[in-house]
Design a protein around this motif. Structure first.
Motif, PDB file in Angstrom:
ATOM      1  N   LEU A 146      16.099 -14.611   4.365  1.00  0.00           N
ATOM      2  CA  LEU A 146      14.730 -14.572   3.850  1.00  0.00           C
ATOM      3  C   LEU A 146      13.764 -14.019   4.891  1.00  0.00           C
ATOM      4  CD1 LEU A 146      14.568 -17.940   1.884  1.00  0.00           C
ATOM      5  CD2 LEU A 146      14.634 -15.626   0.948  1.00  0.00           C
ATOM      6  N   GLY A 147      13.974 -14.386   6.155  1.00  0.00           N
ATOM      7  CA  GLY A 147      13.123 -13.855   7.214  1.00  0.00           C
ATOM      8  C   GLY A 147      13.267 -12.346   7.360  1.00  0.00           C
ATOM      9  N   VAL A 148      14.508 -11.878   7.306  1.00  0.00           N
ATOM     10  CA  VAL A 148      14.757 -10.431   7.397  1.00  0.00           C
ATOM     11  C   VAL A 148      14.124  -9.724   6.206  1.00  0.00           C
ATOM     12  CG1 VAL A 148      16.567  -8.682   7.249  1.00  0.00           C
ATOM     13  CG2 VAL A 148      16.838 -10.623   8.799  1.00  0.00           C
ATOM     14  N   ARG A 149      14.296 -10.297   5.019  1.00  0.00           N
ATOM     15  CA  ARG A 149      13.729  -9.686   3.808  1.00  0.00           C
ATOM     16  C   ARG A 149      12.209  -9.605   3.910  1.00  0.00           C
ATOM     17  NH1 ARG A 149      12.811 -12.088  -1.861  1.00  0.00           N
ATOM     18  NH2 ARG A 149      12.625 -10.218  -3.104  1.00  0.00           N
ATOM     19  N   ARG A 150      11.584 -10.673   4.392  1.00  0.00           N
ATOM     20  CA  ARG A 150      10.125 -10.707   4.529  1.00  0.00           C
ATOM     21  C   ARG A 150       9.659  -9.657   5.532  1.00  0.00           C
ATOM     22  NH1 ARG A 150       9.444 -15.629   6.640  1.00  0.00           N
ATOM     23  NH2 ARG A 150      10.127 -16.519   4.668  1.00  0.00           N
ATOM     24  N   THR A 151      10.346  -9.576   6.673  1.00  0.00           N
ATOM     25  CA  THR A 151       9.975  -8.609   7.717  1.00  0.00           C
ATOM     26  C   THR A 151      10.129  -7.177   7.213  1.00  0.00           C
ATOM     27  OG1 THR A 151      10.599 -10.160   9.450  1.00  0.00           O
ATOM     28  CG2 THR A 151      10.495  -7.840  10.063  1.00  0.00           C
ATOM     29  N   GLY A 175      10.167  -6.198   4.128  1.00  0.00           N
ATOM     30  CA  GLY A 175       9.178  -5.978   3.069  1.00  0.00           C
ATOM     31  C   GLY A 175       7.808  -5.647   3.625  1.00  0.00           C
ATOM     32  N   ARG A 176       7.402  -6.380   4.655  1.00  0.00           N
ATOM     33  CA  ARG A 176       6.092  -6.099   5.273  1.00  0.00           C
ATOM     34  C   ARG A 176       6.048  -4.707   5.884  1.00  0.00           C
ATOM     35  NH1 ARG A 176       6.012 -11.271   8.430  1.00  0.00           N
ATOM     36  NH2 ARG A 176       5.474 -12.827   6.895  1.00  0.00           N
ATOM     37  N   ARG A 177       7.101  -4.369   6.605  1.00  0.00           N
ATOM     38  CA  ARG A 177       7.120  -3.040   7.242  1.00  0.00           C
ATOM     39  C   ARG A 177       7.147  -1.933   6.203  1.00  0.00           C
ATOM     40  NH1 ARG A 177      10.928  -4.224  12.468  1.00  0.00           N
ATOM     41  NH2 ARG A 177       9.366  -5.452  13.542  1.00  0.00           N
ATOM     42  N   LEU A 178       7.942  -2.137   5.157  1.00  0.00           N
ATOM     43  CA  LEU A 178       8.017  -1.134   4.099  1.00  0.00           C
ATOM     44  C   LEU A 178       6.675  -0.999   3.391  1.00  0.00           C
ATOM     45  CD1 LEU A 178       9.811   0.841   2.608  1.00  0.00           C
ATOM     46  CD2 LEU A 178      10.492  -1.012   1.083  1.00  0.00           C
ATOM     47  N   SER A 179       6.005  -2.127   3.164  1.00  0.00           N
ATOM     48  CA  SER A 179       4.678  -2.078   2.534  1.00  0.00           C
ATOM     49  C   SER A 179       3.696  -1.302   3.404  1.00  0.00           C
ATOM     50  CB  SER A 179       4.149  -3.488   2.298  1.00  0.00           C
ATOM     51  OG  SER A 179       4.891  -4.130   1.303  1.00  0.00           O
ATOM     52  N   GLY A 180       3.774  -1.531   4.716  1.00  0.00           N
ATOM     53  CA  GLY A 180       2.891  -0.808   5.627  1.00  0.00           C
ATOM     54  C   GLY A 180       3.146   0.687   5.605  1.00  0.00           C
ATOM     55  N   VAL A 181       4.421   1.067   5.576  1.00  0.00           N
ATOM     56  CA  VAL A 181       4.777   2.493   5.547  1.00  0.00           C
ATOM     57  C   VAL A 181       4.338   3.131   4.239  1.00  0.00           C
ATOM     58  CG1 VAL A 181       6.728   4.098   5.478  1.00  0.00           C
ATOM     59  CG2 VAL A 181       6.682   2.267   7.178  1.00  0.00           C
ATOM     60  N   THR A 182       4.602   2.449   3.114  1.00  0.00           N
ATOM     61  CA  THR A 182       4.214   3.035   1.830  1.00  0.00           C
ATOM     62  C   THR A 182       2.697   3.098   1.692  1.00  0.00           C
ATOM     63  OG1 THR A 182       4.455   0.894   0.715  1.00  0.00           O
ATOM     64  CG2 THR A 182       6.328   2.394   0.615  1.00  0.00           C
ATOM     65  N   ALA A 183       1.992   2.079   2.192  1.00  0.00           N
ATOM     66  CA  ALA A 183       0.520   2.117   2.142  1.00  0.00           C
ATOM     67  C   ALA A 183      -0.002   3.306   2.938  1.00  0.00           C
ATOM     68  CB  ALA A 183      -0.062   0.809   2.673  1.00  0.00           C
ATOM     69  N   ALA A 184       0.564   3.515   4.112  1.00  0.00           N
ATOM     70  CA  ALA A 184       0.137   4.653   4.934  1.00  0.00           C
ATOM     71  C   ALA A 184       0.408   5.972   4.214  1.00  0.00           C
ATOM     72  CB  ALA A 184       0.849   4.620   6.284  1.00  0.00           C
ATOM     73  N   ALA A 185       1.557   6.064   3.559  1.00  0.00           N
ATOM     74  CA  ALA A 185       1.890   7.297   2.827  1.00  0.00           C
ATOM     75  C   ALA A 185       0.903   7.538   1.682  1.00  0.00           C
ATOM     76  CB  ALA A 185       3.315   7.209   2.282  1.00  0.00           C
ATOM     77  N   TRP A 186       0.575   6.485   0.923  1.00  0.00           N
ATOM     78  CA  TRP A 186      -0.392   6.646  -0.168  1.00  0.00           C
ATOM     79  C   TRP A 186      -1.757   7.045   0.384  1.00  0.00           C
ATOM     80  CZ3 TRP A 186       1.252   7.667  -4.664  1.00  0.00           C
ATOM     81  CH2 TRP A 186       2.366   7.037  -5.204  1.00  0.00           C
ATOM     82  N   HIS A 187      -2.163   6.431   1.487  1.00  0.00           N
ATOM     83  CA  HIS A 187      -3.455   6.766   2.069  1.00  0.00           C
ATOM     84  C   HIS A 187      -3.491   8.201   2.600  1.00  0.00           C
ATOM     85  CE1 HIS A 187      -4.279   2.215   2.677  1.00  0.00           C
ATOM     86  NE2 HIS A 187      -4.690   2.621   1.500  1.00  0.00           N
ATOM     87  N   LEU A 188      -2.343   8.705   3.074  1.00  0.00           N
ATOM     88  CA  LEU A 188      -2.294  10.099   3.549  1.00  0.00           C
ATOM     89  C   LEU A 188      -2.620  11.086   2.441  1.00  0.00           C
ATOM     90  CD1 LEU A 188       0.799  10.235   5.939  1.00  0.00           C
ATOM     91  CD2 LEU A 188      -1.602  10.656   6.530  1.00  0.00           C
TER      92      LEU A 188
END
Length: 102
Positions: free
Chosen positions: A39-44, A46-59
């Motif tokens: 669960l900890g790995v999944r959460r980590t 997920g957070r990193r992936l969310s950050g990357v996808t958010a950055a891509a959308w903002h680009l």
């Protein structure tokens, strides 16, 4: 008399053999630690992936999911404020009907 299908008899035998071992494993400390780690790995991740996808959308100048969620919260708050103010207005002017298409 009903006939039990072969697949069902096979399943029942396998379950009787496997279930006690699975129960012991699920109740063990090792399973709890492995689950917590997963669960900890999944959460980590997920957070990193969310950050990357958010950055891509903002680009490409589009809103990310977090932006949309924040806007939904703000719209909900505004809706509550408008309803509260509408009730206060109706209470202050009990004889007046509301205008608009509502």
């Amino acid at each position: 008399m009903t006939h039990t299908p072969t697949w069902r008899r096979t399943y029942d035998v396998a379950e009787r053999v496997v279930a006690p071992h699975a129960e012991r494993w699920v109740r063990s400390g090792e399973f709890a630690r492995a689950t917590a780690l997963a669960l900890g790995v999944r959460r980590t991740v997920g957070r990193r992936l969310s950050g990357v996808t958010a950055a891509a959308w903002h680009l490409v100048n589009l809103p990310a999911q977090t932006d949309v969620q924040r806007l939904r919260v703000q719209i909900g708050a505004l809706d509550r404020d408008v309803r509260r103010l509408s009730l206060q207005l109706e209470q202050a002017n009990p004889g007046r009907e509301r205008s608009g298409g509502q």
